[in-house]
Scaffold this motif. Structure first.
Motif, PDB file in Angstrom:
ATOM      1  N   ALA A  94      -0.666  -2.396  11.339  1.00  0.00           N
ATOM      2  CA  ALA A  94      -1.221  -1.591  10.249  1.00  0.00           C
ATOM      3  C   ALA A  94      -2.730  -1.744  10.187  1.00  0.00           C
ATOM      4  O   ALA A  94      -3.281  -2.808  10.509  1.00  0.00           O
ATOM      5  CB  ALA A  94      -0.614  -1.999   8.904  1.00  0.00           C
ATOM      6  N   THR A  95      -3.385  -0.694   9.757  1.00  0.00           N
ATOM      7  CA  THR A  95      -4.814  -0.712   9.451  1.00  0.00           C
ATOM      8  C   THR A  95      -4.973  -0.156   8.047  1.00  0.00           C
ATOM      9  O   THR A  95      -4.399   0.882   7.715  1.00  0.00           O
ATOM     10  CB  THR A  95      -5.613   0.152  10.442  1.00  0.00           C
ATOM     11  OG1 THR A  95      -5.360  -0.302  11.768  1.00  0.00           O
ATOM     12  CG2 THR A  95      -7.103   0.058  10.160  1.00  0.00           C
ATOM     13  N   ARG A  96      -5.742  -0.838   7.221  1.00  0.00           N
ATOM     14  CA  ARG A  96      -5.943  -0.410   5.851  1.00  0.00           C
ATOM     15  C   ARG A  96      -7.423  -0.460   5.491  1.00  0.00           C
ATOM     16  O   ARG A  96      -8.183  -1.268   6.029  1.00  0.00           O
ATOM     17  CB  ARG A  96      -5.143  -1.303   4.873  1.00  0.00           C
ATOM     18  CG  ARG A  96      -3.643  -1.130   4.999  1.00  0.00           C
ATOM     19  CD  ARG A  96      -3.202   0.247   4.534  1.00  0.00           C
ATOM     20  NE  ARG A  96      -1.766   0.476   4.620  1.00  0.00           N
ATOM     21  CZ  ARG A  96      -1.154   1.029   5.667  1.00  0.00           C
ATOM     22  NH1 ARG A  96      -1.864   1.393   6.728  1.00  0.00           N
ATOM     23  NH2 ARG A  96       0.152   1.211   5.652  1.00  0.00           N
ATOM     24  N   GLY A  97      -7.829   0.405   4.565  1.00  0.00           N
ATOM     25  CA  GLY A  97      -9.201   0.445   4.098  1.00  0.00           C
ATOM     26  C   GLY A  97      -9.363  -0.257   2.762  1.00  0.00           C
ATOM     27  O   GLY A  97      -8.447  -0.277   1.942  1.00  0.00           O
ATOM     28  N   VAL A  98     -10.567  -0.852   2.568  1.00  0.00           N
ATOM     29  CA  VAL A  98     -10.908  -1.507   1.305  1.00  0.00           C
ATOM     30  C   VAL A  98     -12.357  -1.143   0.968  1.00  0.00           C
ATOM     31  O   VAL A  98     -13.013  -0.393   1.693  1.00  0.00           O
ATOM     32  CB  VAL A  98     -10.745  -3.040   1.393  1.00  0.00           C
ATOM     33  CG1 VAL A  98      -9.292  -3.415   1.664  1.00  0.00           C
ATOM     34  CG2 VAL A  98     -11.652  -3.635   2.477  1.00  0.00           C
ATOM     35  N   PRO A 122      -4.534  -6.345   2.498  1.00  0.00           N
ATOM     36  CA  PRO A 122      -3.562  -5.246   2.439  1.00  0.00           C
ATOM     37  C   PRO A 122      -2.925  -4.940   3.793  1.00  0.00           C
ATOM     38  O   PRO A 122      -1.763  -4.520   3.837  1.00  0.00           O
ATOM     39  CB  PRO A 122      -4.396  -4.060   1.924  1.00  0.00           C
ATOM     40  CG  PRO A 122      -5.805  -4.397   2.248  1.00  0.00           C
ATOM     41  CD  PRO A 122      -5.897  -5.888   2.127  1.00  0.00           C
ATOM     42  N   ALA A 123      -3.653  -5.156   4.895  1.00  0.00           N
ATOM     43  CA  ALA A 123      -3.063  -4.899   6.209  1.00  0.00           C
ATOM     44  C   ALA A 123      -1.910  -5.863   6.495  1.00  0.00           C
ATOM     45  O   ALA A 123      -0.842  -5.460   6.966  1.00  0.00           O
ATOM     46  CB  ALA A 123      -4.133  -5.014   7.298  1.00  0.00           C
ATOM     47  N   VAL A 156      -7.138  -4.965   9.992  1.00  0.00           N
ATOM     48  CA  VAL A 156      -6.141  -4.654  11.011  1.00  0.00           C
ATOM     49  C   VAL A 156      -5.207  -5.851  11.140  1.00  0.00           C
ATOM     50  O   VAL A 156      -5.667  -7.003  11.131  1.00  0.00           O
ATOM     51  CB  VAL A 156      -6.787  -4.361  12.383  1.00  0.00           C
ATOM     52  CG1 VAL A 156      -5.747  -3.921  13.390  1.00  0.00           C
ATOM     53  CG2 VAL A 156      -7.870  -3.313  12.255  1.00  0.00           C
ATOM     54  N   GLY A 170     -10.315  -6.917   3.871  1.00  0.00           N
ATOM     55  CA  GLY A 170      -9.474  -5.986   4.605  1.00  0.00           C
ATOM     56  C   GLY A 170      -8.151  -6.528   5.132  1.00  0.00           C
ATOM     57  O   GLY A 170      -7.126  -5.831   5.071  1.00  0.00           O
ATOM     58  N   MET A 182     -12.342  -2.451   6.258  1.00  0.00           N
ATOM     59  CA  MET A 182     -11.011  -2.234   6.818  1.00  0.00           C
ATOM     60  C   MET A 182     -10.401  -3.563   7.222  1.00  0.00           C
ATOM     61  O   MET A 182     -11.093  -4.565   7.378  1.00  0.00           O
ATOM     62  CB  MET A 182     -11.066  -1.305   8.045  1.00  0.00           C
ATOM     63  CG  MET A 182     -11.429   0.124   7.741  1.00  0.00           C
ATOM     64  SD  MET A 182     -11.482   1.156   9.239  1.00  0.00           S
ATOM     65  CE  MET A 182     -13.016   0.584   9.962  1.00  0.00           C
ATOM     66  N   ARG A 224      -0.145  -7.555   4.232  1.00  0.00           N
ATOM     67  CA  ARG A 224       0.953  -7.257   3.303  1.00  0.00           C
ATOM     68  C   ARG A 224       1.758  -6.051   3.777  1.00  0.00           C
ATOM     69  O   ARG A 224       2.991  -6.013   3.643  1.00  0.00           O
ATOM     70  CB  ARG A 224       0.388  -7.026   1.906  1.00  0.00           C
ATOM     71  CG  ARG A 224      -0.104  -8.307   1.238  1.00  0.00           C
ATOM     72  CD  ARG A 224      -0.828  -8.032  -0.066  1.00  0.00           C
ATOM     73  NE  ARG A 224      -1.186  -9.281  -0.755  1.00  0.00           N
ATOM     74  CZ  ARG A 224      -2.036  -9.350  -1.768  1.00  0.00           C
ATOM     75  NH1 ARG A 224      -2.621  -8.245  -2.241  1.00  0.00           N
ATOM     76  NH2 ARG A 224      -2.314 -10.519  -2.338  1.00  0.00           N
ATOM     77  N   THR A 225       1.095  -5.078   4.371  1.00  0.00           N
ATOM     78  CA  THR A 225       1.783  -3.883   4.851  1.00  0.00           C
ATOM     79  C   THR A 225       2.717  -4.202   6.011  1.00  0.00           C
ATOM     80  O   THR A 225       3.876  -3.759   6.015  1.00  0.00           O
ATOM     81  CB  THR A 225       0.760  -2.817   5.287  1.00  0.00           C
ATOM     82  OG1 THR A 225      -0.030  -2.425   4.153  1.00  0.00           O
ATOM     83  CG2 THR A 225       1.459  -1.582   5.837  1.00  0.00           C
TER      84      THR A 225
END
Length: 401
Positions: free
Chosen positions: A277-281, A292-293, A393, A289, A391, A295-296
């Motif tokens: 997963a890749t997530r933005g913050v 959330p990545a 990763v 960053g 972000m 946790r996902t």
């Protein structure tokens, strides 16, 4: 388990040099080609006969063009039919390349992909803006629009430490931990099987100087008393110092990824990519960053942090590591015993941080800690990185045998 699940079956990296030192004259393409060749040799020695369908490499500050394709053409054993894809997700580039390669394998597009990353800060070109009044040099490309906030990584780490209450003393202690563990790993030879030395003159141009590195250059004994006296490195009122920030570095890492059916047919051990997963913050606090990545990917796999056996978090800054571990419920500075799952043999603070490669180095480390060390099937490992621009990763891996 699906027979098209992507599995890492070979993993290599170079020793990591401090910019301007050990690999100072070695181009990024040559660093990548050396480790590509070693990973290919490993895969062939294991009996993997599949054609190489792609080379996917992360890189941040290279010469431009498609560095992965040039490296594929340079590496011994890869022919002109092997394409290449260069990925820039800043400090997460190497791990992002692994996740992209895993998608190629999972969808059936590829039977074997080599993925990883490379950085040669020492030989990176200098760039400039063109203006009517002439060229104006600039230090880096923007990570985010200035109107949102685009801090350099050092001041951003200071801001993160303030926002989440990570004091100077904890940062200092974590830096000492990283170097102490890295020195112990070097002494025990735990990096030897995963590394490949870079020849003095890998390109045959006579340009490289000095002997090949035989260890990661940065790792050293840190005296806690000396570390405590170091001045703030980035902000007058900051807590991040030269000891608690990772060094600018040169290095490369590559992994061979095949479908589960190929691995199973050969009876090979490996690391299955379970989820990525890749997530933005907020770009002003990019060090957040990974939270959330991670946790996902854990939620996607129905797992939690307590079920992880090995964790490799790119140690860009001690403040960033501690902010993330606090949020995830890890305790790398526990007394009397710390959480040894995290960066067991040290991380980027001690080994070096070749930006485009570091995420892939984390997966190489998981491969050594779990597959090479004989961990049983089902053992879980996590790799994660924070990324400039806000972000994170993350990749979750499982040992298969």
């Amino acid at each position: 388990m699906r027979d098209d699940a992507p599995v890492v079956v070979a993993a290599r990296r170079t020793w990591i040099g401090t910019a301007g030192h050990g690999h100072r004259d070695v181009r990024a393409v040559d660093l990548a080609a050396v480790v590509l060749g070693a990973a290919l040799d490993d895969a062939r020695a294991l009996g993997v006969a599949a054609e190489v369908d792609d080379v996917v490499l992360g890189n941040c500050t290279g010469p431009g063009g498609n560095l992965a394709r040039v490296a594929a053409l340079t590496a011994a054993g890869l022919g002109t039919g092997v394409p290449g894809l260069t990925v820039d997700r800043q400090c997460g580039s190497g791990l992002a390349a692994v996740l992209l390669a895993g998608q190629q394998v999972r969808t059936g597009e590829a039977g074997m992909v080599f993925a990883g990353g490379v950085e040669s800060a020492s030989t990176a070109p200098r760039r400039a803006h063109r203006t009517p009044d002439g060229d104006v040099p600039y230090d880096r490309a923007p990570f985010a629009p200035a109107a949102i906030g685009d801090p350099d990584m050092g001041p951003a780490a200071d801001a993160l430490a303030r926002a989440y209450g990570v004091p100077r003393e904890r940062q200092d202690a974590y830096a000492v931990r990283s170097h102490t563990r890295a020195l112990a790993a070097h002494a025990a030879g735990r990096f030897d099987a995963e590394t490949v030395p870079v020849p003095r003159d890998p390109s045959g141009t006579g340009s490289a100087h000095g002997s090949p590195l035989r260890r990661d250059e940065r790792a050293r004994r840190l005296d806690p008393a000396v570390v405590a006296r170091l001045p703030a490195a980035f902000s007058p009122d900051g807590t991040v110092t030269a000891a608690t920030a990772s060094p600018v570095s040169d290095g490369a890492a590559v992994l061979a990824i095949v479908p589960e059916r190929t691995r199973a047919a050969l009876g090979l051990p490996g690391l299955r990519l379970v989820a990525g997963a890749t997530r933005g913050v907020d770009p002003r606090l990019p060090g957040w960053g990974p939270v959330p990545a991670v946790r996902t990917v854990l939620a996607a796999a129905g797992q939690d942090v307590g079920q992880l056996d090995a964790i490799e978090l790119v140690e860009a800054f001690a403040a960033q590591v501690l902010t993330v571990t606090d949020a995830l419920g890890l305790d790398p500075l526990g007394v009397p015993d710390d959480d040894a799952r995290l960066c067991t043999d040290g991380g980027a603070l001690a080994l070096g941080h070749p930006w485009g490669a570091s995420g892939a180095v984390s997966v190489v480390r998981l491969f050594s800690r779990l597959v090479r060390a004989g961990a049983p099937a089902g053992t879980l490992g996590l790799a994660a990185a924070a990324v400039g621009g806000g972000m994170g990763v993350a990749g979750l891996f499982e040992v298969v045998r």
